[in-house]
Scaffold this motif. Structure first.
Motif, PDB file in Angstrom:
ATOM      1  N   ASN A 241       0.848  -1.194   0.000  1.00 52.86           N
ATOM      2  CA  ASN A 241       0.000   0.000   0.000  1.00 52.86           C
ATOM      3  C   ASN A 241       0.887   1.249   0.000  1.00 52.86           C
ATOM      4  O   ASN A 241       2.122   1.147   0.000  1.00 52.86           O
TER       5      ASN A 241
ATOM      6  N   GLN B 230       3.811  -0.484   3.216  1.00 50.33           N
ATOM      7  CA  GLN B 230       3.679  -1.771   3.905  1.00 50.33           C
ATOM      8  C   GLN B 230       3.295  -2.882   2.928  1.00 50.33           C
ATOM      9  O   GLN B 230       2.455  -2.676   2.058  1.00 50.33           O
ATOM     10  N   VAL B 231       3.891  -4.044   3.130  1.00 49.85           N
ATOM     11  CA  VAL B 231       3.417  -5.236   2.436  1.00 49.85           C
ATOM     12  C   VAL B 231       2.022  -5.521   2.992  1.00 49.85           C
ATOM     13  O   VAL B 231       1.840  -5.610   4.200  1.00 49.85           O
TER      14      VAL B 231
ATOM     15  N   GLY C 210      -1.518  -7.767   2.813  1.00 47.42           N
ATOM     16  CA  GLY C 210      -2.244  -8.956   2.337  1.00 47.42           C
ATOM     17  C   GLY C 210      -1.631 -10.252   2.849  1.00 47.42           C
ATOM     18  O   GLY C 210      -2.148 -11.338   2.567  1.00 47.42           O
ATOM     19  N   SER C 211      -0.542 -10.138   3.633  1.00 51.34           N
ATOM     20  CA  SER C 211       0.182 -11.350   4.063  1.00 51.34           C
ATOM     21  C   SER C 211      -0.677 -12.284   4.892  1.00 51.34           C
ATOM     22  O   SER C 211      -0.568 -13.503   4.792  1.00 51.34           O
ATOM     23  N   GLY C 212      -1.520 -11.732   5.751  1.00 51.75           N
ATOM     24  CA  GLY C 212      -2.302 -12.572   6.663  1.00 51.75           C
ATOM     25  C   GLY C 212      -3.522 -13.193   6.006  1.00 51.75           C
ATOM     26  O   GLY C 212      -4.292 -13.890   6.665  1.00 51.75           O
TER      27      GLY C 212
ATOM     28  N   ILE D  75     -10.469   4.499   1.950  1.00 48.56           N
ATOM     29  CA  ILE D  75      -9.761   4.909   3.158  1.00 48.56           C
ATOM     30  C   ILE D  75      -8.641   5.895   2.798  1.00 48.56           C
ATOM     31  O   ILE D  75      -7.695   5.544   2.087  1.00 48.56           O
TER      32      ILE D  75
ATOM     33  N   HIS E 244      -2.140  -2.677  14.599  1.00 47.73           N
ATOM     34  CA  HIS E 244      -3.227  -3.011  13.664  1.00 47.73           C
ATOM     35  C   HIS E 244      -3.401  -4.516  13.479  1.00 47.73           C
ATOM     36  O   HIS E 244      -4.517  -5.037  13.569  1.00 47.73           O
TER      37      HIS E 244
ATOM     38  N   ALA F  16      -6.690  -6.773  14.518  1.00 49.27           N
ATOM     39  CA  ALA F  16      -7.462  -7.419  13.441  1.00 49.27           C
ATOM     40  C   ALA F  16      -7.267  -8.923  13.420  1.00 49.27           C
ATOM     41  O   ALA F  16      -7.906  -9.624  12.628  1.00 49.27           O
ATOM     42  N   HIS F  17      -6.373  -9.431  14.280  1.00 47.68           N
ATOM     43  CA  HIS F  17      -5.980 -10.844  14.200  1.00 47.68           C
ATOM     44  C   HIS F  17      -7.133 -11.780  14.557  1.00 47.68           C
ATOM     45  O   HIS F  17      -7.884 -11.504  15.491  1.00 47.68           O
ATOM     46  N   PRO F  18      -7.257 -12.889  13.823  1.00 49.65           N
ATOM     47  CA  PRO F  18      -8.364 -13.826  14.108  1.00 49.65           C
ATOM     48  C   PRO F  18      -8.395 -14.282  15.567  1.00 49.65           C
ATOM     49  O   PRO F  18      -9.473 -14.485  16.124  1.00 49.65           O
TER      50      PRO F  18
ATOM     51  N   ARG G 239      -8.766  -9.944   2.035  1.00 47.44           N
ATOM     52  CA  ARG G 239      -8.600  -8.533   1.678  1.00 47.44           C
ATOM     53  C   ARG G 239      -7.888  -8.370   0.346  1.00 47.44           C
ATOM     54  O   ARG G 239      -6.950  -9.086   0.040  1.00 47.44           O
TER      55      ARG G 239
ATOM     56  N   PHE H 162     -10.159  -0.235  -0.189  1.00 47.03           N
ATOM     57  CA  PHE H 162     -10.036  -1.474   0.584  1.00 47.03           C
ATOM     58  C   PHE H 162     -11.200  -2.391   0.251  1.00 47.03           C
ATOM     59  O   PHE H 162     -12.355  -1.976   0.318  1.00 47.03           O
TER      60      PHE H 162
ATOM     61  N   PHE I  49     -16.980  -9.401   9.027  1.00 48.05           N
ATOM     62  CA  PHE I  49     -16.346  -8.093   8.842  1.00 48.05           C
ATOM     63  C   PHE I  49     -16.648  -7.123   9.983  1.00 48.05           C
ATOM     64  O   PHE I  49     -15.754  -6.473  10.527  1.00 48.05           O
TER      65      PHE I  49
ATOM     66  N   GLN J  78     -14.086  -4.798  12.191  1.00 45.58           N
ATOM     67  CA  GLN J  78     -14.070  -3.345  11.952  1.00 45.58           C
ATOM     68  C   GLN J  78     -14.346  -2.586  13.257  1.00 45.58           C
ATOM     69  O   GLN J  78     -13.749  -1.548  13.525  1.00 45.58           O
TER      70      GLN J  78
ATOM     71  N   LEU K   4     -11.247  -2.463  15.371  1.00 39.91           N
ATOM     72  CA  LEU K   4     -10.294  -1.468  14.861  1.00 39.91           C
ATOM     73  C   LEU K   4     -10.791  -0.054  15.152  1.00 39.91           C
ATOM     74  O   LEU K   4      -9.992   0.846  15.435  1.00 39.91           O
TER      75      LEU K   4
HETATM   76  C1  HEM Z   1      -3.373  -6.774   8.262  1.00 35.47           C
HETATM   77  C2  HEM Z   1      -2.648  -2.304   6.538  1.00 35.47           C
HETATM   78  C3  HEM Z   1      -7.404  -1.391   6.914  1.00 35.47           C
HETATM   79  C4  HEM Z   1      -8.115  -5.897   8.486  1.00 35.47           C
HETATM   80  C5  HEM Z   1      -2.776  -5.642   7.772  1.00 35.47           C
HETATM   81  C6  HEM Z   1      -1.358  -5.485   7.537  1.00 35.47           C
HETATM   82  C7  HEM Z   1      -1.169  -4.256   7.038  1.00 35.47           C
HETATM   83  C8  HEM Z   1      -2.442  -3.603   6.974  1.00 35.47           C
HETATM   84  C9  HEM Z   1       0.149  -3.631   6.611  1.00 35.47           C
HETATM   85  C10 HEM Z   1      -0.286  -6.556   7.797  1.00 35.47           C
HETATM   86  C11 HEM Z   1      -0.035  -7.421   6.629  1.00 35.47           C
HETATM   87  C12 HEM Z   1      -1.184  -8.320   6.297  1.00 35.47           C
HETATM   88  O1  HEM Z   1      -1.463  -9.303   7.001  1.00 35.47           O
HETATM   89  O2  HEM Z   1      -1.859  -8.011   5.325  1.00 35.47           O
HETATM   90  C13 HEM Z   1      -3.876  -1.671   6.502  1.00 35.47           C
HETATM   91  C14 HEM Z   1      -4.081  -0.307   6.059  1.00 35.47           C
HETATM   92  C15 HEM Z   1      -5.413  -0.048   6.171  1.00 35.47           C
HETATM   93  C16 HEM Z   1      -6.050  -1.255   6.669  1.00 35.47           C
HETATM   94  C17 HEM Z   1      -2.998   0.644   5.598  1.00 35.47           C
HETATM   95  C18 HEM Z   1      -6.183   1.198   5.836  1.00 35.47           C
HETATM   96  C19 HEM Z   1      -5.778   2.084   4.949  1.00 35.47           C
HETATM   97  C20 HEM Z   1      -8.001  -2.526   7.391  1.00 35.47           C
HETATM   98  C21 HEM Z   1      -9.420  -2.668   7.626  1.00 35.47           C
HETATM   99  C22 HEM Z   1      -9.615  -3.937   8.076  1.00 35.47           C
HETATM  100  C23 HEM Z   1      -8.320  -4.593   8.114  1.00 35.47           C
HETATM  101  C24 HEM Z   1     -10.471  -1.583   7.386  1.00 35.47           C
HETATM  102  C25 HEM Z   1     -10.893  -4.628   8.472  1.00 35.47           C
HETATM  103  C26 HEM Z   1     -11.920  -4.041   9.019  1.00 35.47           C
HETATM  104  C27 HEM Z   1      -6.891  -6.519   8.534  1.00 35.47           C
HETATM  105  C28 HEM Z   1      -6.720  -7.924   8.852  1.00 35.47           C
HETATM  106  C29 HEM Z   1      -5.348  -8.185   8.813  1.00 35.47           C
HETATM  107  C30 HEM Z   1      -4.716  -6.925   8.438  1.00 35.47           C
HETATM  108  C31 HEM Z   1      -7.823  -8.933   9.154  1.00 35.47           C
HETATM  109  C32 HEM Z   1      -4.645  -9.532   9.049  1.00 35.47           C
HETATM  110  C33 HEM Z   1      -4.325  -9.752  10.477  1.00 35.47           C
HETATM  111  C34 HEM Z   1      -3.596 -11.086  10.627  1.00 35.47           C
HETATM  112  O3  HEM Z   1      -4.236 -12.122  10.410  1.00 35.47           O
HETATM  113  O4  HEM Z   1      -2.402 -11.071  10.922  1.00 35.47           O
HETATM  114  N1  HEM Z   1      -3.414  -4.471   7.433  1.00 35.47           N
HETATM  115  N2  HEM Z   1      -5.083  -2.201   6.856  1.00 35.47           N
HETATM  116  N3  HEM Z   1      -7.368  -3.699   7.703  1.00 35.47           N
HETATM  117  N4  HEM Z   1      -5.680  -5.949   8.284  1.00 35.47           N
HETATM  118 FE1  HEM Z   1      -5.376  -4.072   7.628  1.00 35.47          FE
END
Ligand code: HEM
Length: 394
Positions: free
Chosen positions: A206, A210-211, A213-215, A246, A301, A305-307, A317, A340, A351, A355, A358
């Motif tokens: 993004n 940051q990388v 989508g990894s999770g 966002i 974050h 957001a972790h399960p 995502r 997003f 979801f 949300q 967060l």
């Molecule tokens: C994980 C960025 C918004 C849900 C992450 C990660 C980053 C990130 C860098 C760690 C890498 C990964 O696992 O993908 C962002 C940014 C956001 C945003 C920059 C807004 C601009 C959201 C929103 C949600 C969300 C709105 C849900 C309501 C999650 C989930 C994970 C995650 C579920 C994985 C957690 C895990 O299993 O480790 N996000 N995110 N994110 N994000 Fe976001």
């Protein structure tokens, strides 16, 4: 390259972590350099699911939400869906749509997918009927600053592909053919970087760097299937999609130290690996401490957001980075952010609770603000010879 991909696991490889991509999906070593910018696949539109949900992210994504005209009934919806089915079959194959005045703008092998969804107001008797379980708008969140112009909609098309010209053309055909039935409400576009400089698939980043989508659950896995697809009933094979626009404040983000940036999520910037060690595809160790303090902070974050903190709730995502000029009283300013996308079987159960977590606490809230919100029930897939939405409208 340029082969016809299946709509199953093969076509989906690369949607998750770079390190998990099967060797058979990677281009042969000798053509690695040529793979950058080279043709991709022609993805067949048929199957139990619309293939655009699980396929790997592509360079360009455009979304158009449309509002139905007042006189559109179920029968008219059926006509629109049959029209769109013909368009989708032609455009994804790289042919012009029926009656296309500029068929040259369609390219085969551009990884083009077209995914259609239905908004909450169109999930009622006389139109599509009731939506999937748990399908609704996202309830207001305390930090939302939603703008009408990026929110809502009765229908959605998500057009994704490698090439912006092909994508823009497909969007235009779909919107033009829908004109007697619906008019465009909003349009959002963004880009992604799913291919590394060596030509191999990667997760992508993004605009914070940051990388991202990894999770995610890996497309084709049982976990992915149970996370994303509606299992039973009229919508079986479909999904639900949340689209949040966002805004990201890149200027104040850039003022942080690298350590602060990494701790706000819990993953390293260089490669997306958990701060608790390992590689990008590895899980965070949420209990790890260093010198007495949690390595992944309580309000990071990826912890929030972790399960494991959310009763096992997950989503799939995807994202598209956007930058646009906005007119303000001070003159023209640049706004950046993320379109997003989150796919899950049950929106209210999966979801919304995440949300809410967060919204309650997440370091990233300091630099991110939701300015648009829309939800769509993703139609089940269709087989060759049938049409999109047939099981709901026929
Ligand atoms: C994980 C960025 C918004 C849900 C992450 C990660 C980053 C990130 C860098 C760690 C890498 C990964 O696992 O993908 C962002 C940014 C956001 C945003 C920059 C807004 C601009 C959201 C929103 C949600 C969300 C709105 C849900 C309501 C999650 C989930 C994970 C995650 C579920 C994985 C957690 C895990 O299993 O480790 N996000 N995110 N994110 N994000 Fe976001």
């Amino acid at each position: 390259l340029g082969y016809v991909g299946s709509t199953g696991v093969g076509a989906a490889a690369g949607a998750g972590a770079v390190l998990a991509v099967g060797a058979e999906e990677a281009p042969p070593a000798s053509s690695a350099a040529a793979a950058v910018g080279a043709p991709g696949r022609t993805i067949e539109p048929w199957g139990a699911h619309q293939p655009g949900v699980a396929t790997a992210q592509t360079e360009v994504t455009e979304l158009v939400a449309l509002d139905l005209r007042a006189d559109v009934d179920r029968e008219a919806l059926g006509r629109l869906m049959r029209l769109w089915t013909g368009d989708i079959e032609a455009l994804t194959a790289g042919r012009g749509a029926p009656g296309d005045p500029a068929p040259w703008l369609s390219q085969p092998a551009s990884d083009l997918t077209i995914t259609v969804g239905v908004g909450p107001d169109a999930c009622r008797p006389g139109l599509f009927g009731a939506g999937p379980d748990g399908f609704a708008a996202v309830p207001p969140m305390s930090r939302d600053r939603l703008q009408e112009r990026w929110s809502g909609g009765d229908l959605l098309v998500v057009v994704a592909g490698r090439d912006g010209t092909t994508v823009a053309h497909a969007v235009r055909r779909l919107v033009a053919d829908a004109a007697p039935f619906a008019r465009a409400r909003w349009r959002q576009a963004g880009s992604w970087n799913p291919t590394g400089p060596d030509g191999r698939p990667q997760t992508g980043r993004n605009l914070f760097g940051q990388v991202d989508g990894s999770g995610n659950p890996q497309p084709g896995s049982p976990l992915f299937d149970s996370t994303v697809w509606v299992r039973e009933g009229r919508w079986a094979g479909g999904s639900t999609l949340v689209v949040r626009r966002i805004r990201m404040d890149l200027d104040t983000w850039d003022e942080l130290t690298r350590d602060e940036q990494e701790r706000s999520v819990g993953r390293a910037l260089a490669d997306g690996a958990p701060l608790t060690g390992g590689m990008e595809i590895d899980e965070l160790d949420l209990s790890a401490r260093s010198q007495g303090r949690l390595v992944v902070p309580v309000d990071a974050h990826a912890r929030r957001a972790h399960p494991s903190l959310n009763g096992g709730r997950r989503m799939f995502r995807k994202g598209a980075n956007y930058t646009r000029e906005v007119e303000t009283e001070q003159g023209v300013e640049v706004e950046s952010g993320l379109v997003f996308l989150a796919y899950q079987a049950d929106l209210l159960d999966q979801f919304v609770p995440v949300q809410r977590m967060l919204d309650e606490s997440d370091q990233l809230n300091e630099w991110t603000t939701a300015i648009g919100s829309a939800t769509f029930a993703v139609l089940p897939g269709f087989e060759q010879g049938s049409w999109l939405g047939e099981q709901l409208l026929a």
